[in-house]
Enzyme design. Structure first.
Site, PDB file in Angstrom:
ATOM      1  N   GLU B  60       0.802  -1.225   0.000  1.00  0.00           N
ATOM      2  CA  GLU B  60       0.000   0.000   0.000  1.00  0.00           C
ATOM      3  C   GLU B  60       0.831   1.269   0.000  1.00  0.00           C
ATOM      4  O   GLU B  60       0.568   2.191  -0.752  1.00  0.00           O
ATOM      5  CB  GLU B  60      -0.938   0.034   1.219  1.00  0.00           C
ATOM      6  CG  GLU B  60      -2.266  -0.655   1.006  1.00  0.00           C
ATOM      7  CD  GLU B  60      -2.154  -2.162   1.079  1.00  0.00           C
ATOM      8  OE1 GLU B  60      -1.053  -2.661   1.379  1.00  0.00           O
ATOM      9  OE2 GLU B  60      -3.157  -2.839   0.845  1.00  0.00           O
ATOM     10  N   HIS B 129     -10.966  -4.649  10.367  1.00  0.00           N
ATOM     11  CA  HIS B 129     -11.498  -4.456   9.017  1.00  0.00           C
ATOM     12  C   HIS B 129     -12.786  -3.657   8.996  1.00  0.00           C
ATOM     13  O   HIS B 129     -13.512  -3.688   8.014  1.00  0.00           O
ATOM     14  CB  HIS B 129     -11.735  -5.825   8.348  1.00  0.00           C
ATOM     15  CG  HIS B 129     -10.470  -6.543   8.027  1.00  0.00           C
ATOM     16  ND1 HIS B 129      -9.718  -7.183   8.975  1.00  0.00           N
ATOM     17  CD2 HIS B 129      -9.821  -6.726   6.850  1.00  0.00           C
ATOM     18  CE1 HIS B 129      -8.653  -7.731   8.416  1.00  0.00           C
ATOM     19  NE2 HIS B 129      -8.688  -7.467   7.121  1.00  0.00           N
TER      20      HIS B 129
END
Lengths: 378, 330
Positions: B60, B129
């Site tokens: 990322e 998450h």
């Protein structure tokens, strides 16, 4: 007798700050060249250090040709950067420059050698030790100093300061260590996407070289064959931490692993130039990224808050200054090979000092920035 | 009009913008050959190929930086985060490289990038998450932050974001992807754009203003339907854009209804609702409030896994009804 016969008035070309500073110049500054210009050699060839190679069969040439014109240009550019940095040191101590100020004196051969090997249409991105690059990429000294001193006419209108200077095809000026490396690969991706045969020089220091995001970037640059020249400016210290104390492997040119690399003498502007030509040719041929480690040195501490002597000795600094100074190295080469005269180079020295002084707040007080107009607007 | 899921609306938006401007490209994990982790980019790699739809390794920080650099050099990337939870790995690039560069360079370098992906709670994906990042990103000058609810929102805001020369964070919601919405003819056209910075009044009302964004907008409408049967008419405002917030729309509504309830999925402290309340207090609408404004938010805990626990950590219709009745003192 010969001197008299060959005596000629010559005005050494001064460069962009000339017209502004010329008004302040007195007649005594017109130098009389002691020799006619045709007395000098047009060019000379020099032996340069062979580069250590990683995953490369052959490296850059071990000889470099330097023309008189090139030599004078490199000399003037490096000297201007040197004097500008020393002036910034003074201004910082007078508290006219504030915040962070990371000076580049000692490393001039790197930014100048890189710039003369690439085209204006190529791209450059670096970290926060940026003044030299900004100048080399075309930002005038006047606007650099105005920016540093927070005055009108600054290259980033007072919004950036020392660490955030930009111009066409020069993307700063980045304060977060290592963050500029993925950015540089992204610029290289754009180069490949647009297909105009441009490359991006992506610089970082020995300290940044241990950042994880750099390894992520190596991976993607190699996978996608991005025309990115990764350049590690190894000045031996990441702030106060020597390379031996920070890196399990100090062979920065090998740290790209699957990316070919070369280790270059960063104190020699010709070595940097030849290596950069080699590296950019590699990228332009579509072979993917390449990595250059430039071995260089900074005379100042990490920043103006760092005296730079708690983690290294004065003797070490002095030794580099006396044996490896990039400007002295070029000067000696030019004098010894009849590419220039001592007087001529002295003229450049004095000229650049004068030009820089003329850009300072005391000499040419630029207006302070208007607050309302500038705070929210661009 | 047609019935279109949020997923298809996003897919259409991407397709249309890729076609319209060849500088636009999409990168992220699984966006190409997998057709997108949540199938948002289905069919796009097949149509546009490797140059425009790029699969990245799981890096990322690296690929976000690459996307930002590409934007600085003249491309118009759409950078997908598989979920915004993973954007934390890259948040330095979003904030320090993307958001701040235009300002630091006094306008000489622009960063026309869109960061998009699912944000906030899903179903049973637990604490790491399920975080909502609306407050985190909306805090930062230099970013625009949008949060669609309906298919029209999704398509129009994504198109607007791609066309915007600023870095835009688009917070989608995984649970909304499969939800079908009616889309007008106009909304289906290739030039349909929802302006960034403008809220939408989803339901007119007179007694209380409900302000929300993303999935909770649907819950507000459900609550409004229940309350209508009891004679309470709620005005439901869909923020659509978190930053810059359309505070004028909220003020106009509060002037009319005199009561305010904010509803969001994110945590209560320092959140979107807190910002709405502060701004209402600072502005002309304060004098029209007949009761303190109330916030309905996610619970102030990391999201638990078990359904009964998770259900009670996000705003439910009954929580909104409860807050309205408390505000109206009924």
């Amino acid at each position: 007798m010969r001197k008299m016969l060959l005596a000629a008035l010559s005005r050494v070309l001064q460069g962009p700050a000339a017209t502004a500073a010329a008004a302040g110049r007195t007649a005594s500054r017109v130098m009389v060249a002691s020799r006619n210009y045709t007395d000098f050699a047009n060019e000379a060839t020099f032996e340069i250090k062979k580069c250590d190679l990683h995953r490369l069969e052959e490296g850059p040439s071990t000889t470099a040709v330097l023309t008189r014109e090139e030599g004078l240009h490199y000399y003037k550019t490096m000297q201007t950067i040197r004097r500008m940095e020393l002036k910034s040191d003074q201004l910082y101590k007078q508290k006219i420059i504030r915040g962070f100020c990371h000076l580049y004196d000692g490393q001039e051969a790197c930014c100048v050698g890189l710039e003369v090997a690439i085209k204006p249409t190529d791209h450059v991105i670096t970290a926060y030790r940026v003044h030299g690059f900004a100048y080399a990429r075309g930002v005038p000294v006047r606007t650099i100093l105005a920016e540093l001193t927070g005055r009108k006419g600054g290259c980033a209108k007072g919004k950036g300061g020392s660490m955030h200077m930009y111009t066409k095809n020069f993307y700063g000026g980045n304060g977060i260590v290592g963050a500029q490396v993925p950015l540089g690969a992204g610029i290289a991706l754009a180069c490949k996407y647009f297909g105009k045969n441009e490359v991006c020089l992506t610089l970082y220091g020995d300290g940044a070289a241990n950042q994880g995001q750099i390894f992520e970037t190596y991976n993607m640059a190699a996978l996608w064959k991005l025309p990115c020249v990764f350049i590690c400016e190894n000045n031996r210290y990441g702030m106060g931490t020597s390379v031996e104390r920070a890196a399990a492997s100090t062979d920065y040119y090998k740290r790209g692993d699957f990316i070919p690399g070369l280790r270059v003498d960063g104190m020699d502007v010709l070595s940097v130039r030849e290596a950069t030509k080699f590296a950019t040719e590699y990228c332009r041929a579509g072979k993917g990224p390449i990595l250059m480690e430039l071995q260089t040195y900074r005379y100042h501490g990490h920043s103006m808050s760092d005296p730079g002597i708690s983690y290294r000795t004065r003797e070490e600094i002095q030794e580099v200054r006396s044996k490896s100074d990039p400007i002295t190295l070029l000067k000696d080469r030019m004098i010894n090979n009849n590419l220039a005269s001592i007087e001529e180079l002295k003229e450049i020295d004095v000229g650049s000092s004068t030009d820089i002084s003329a850009c300072c707040p005391q000499a040419a007080p630029q207006a302070p920035l208007g607050l309302v107009a500038h705070l929210g607007a661009l | 009009s047609a019935i279109v899921t949020v997923r298809d609306a996003l897919n259409q938006a991407l397709d249309e913008e890729l076609e319209r401007d060849e500088r636009v490209f999409l990168l992220g994990e699984e966006v190409a050959q997998y057709d997108g982790a949540y199938k948002i980019s289905r069919g796009l790699w097949k149509k546009y190929g490797d140059k425009r739809i790029i699969d990245t390794p799981i890096s990322e920080m690296g690929f976000t930086g690459i996307a930002v650099g590409a934007a600085m050099a003249g491309l118009r990337p759409v950078c997908e985060f598989m979920t915004f939870n993973f954007s934390m790995q890259a948040i330095d690039q979003v904030i320090n490289s993307a958001a701040k560069t235009c300002y630091m360079s006094a306008g000489s370098i622009s960063v026309p990038i869109v960061f998009r992906g699912p944000n906030g709670a899903s179903a049973g994906v637990a604490a790491q998450h399920s975080q909502c990042f609306a407050a985190w990103y909306a805090h930062c000058p230099g970013l625009k932050v949008v949060s669609p609810w309906s298919s029209e929102d999704a398509k129009g805001l994504l198109k607007a974001s791609i066309r915007d020369d600023n870095p835009v964070v688009m917070l989608e919601n995984e649970l909304l992807y499969g939800v079908p919405f009616e889309m007008s003819e106009e909304a289906q056209s290739k030039d349909f754009v929802v302006p960034i910075g403008k809220a939408k009044i989803e339901r007119q009302g007179t007694q209380v203003t409900l302000v929300s964004h993303s999935r909770p907008v649907g819950h507000c409408l459900e609550a409004a339907a229940v309350l209508a049967k009891e004679g309470v008419e709620c005005e439901v405002i869909n923020l659509r854009t978190i930053r810059p917030m359309d505070i004028e729309a909220i003020e106009a509504s509060v002037v009319k209804t005199n009561h305010l309830v904010t509803v969001e999925g994110g945590w209560p402290q320092f959140g979107v609702g807190a910002e709405v309340c502060a701004r209402i207090m600072e502005g002309p609408a304060f004098n029209y409030l007949d009761a303190p404004a109330v916030r309905v938010t996610g619970a102030d805990v990391p999201m638990p896994y078990a359904k009964i626990l998770e259900d009670n950590c996000i705003p439910q219709v009954k929580d909104i009804i409860f807050a309205v009745k408390k505000t109206l003192n009924i």
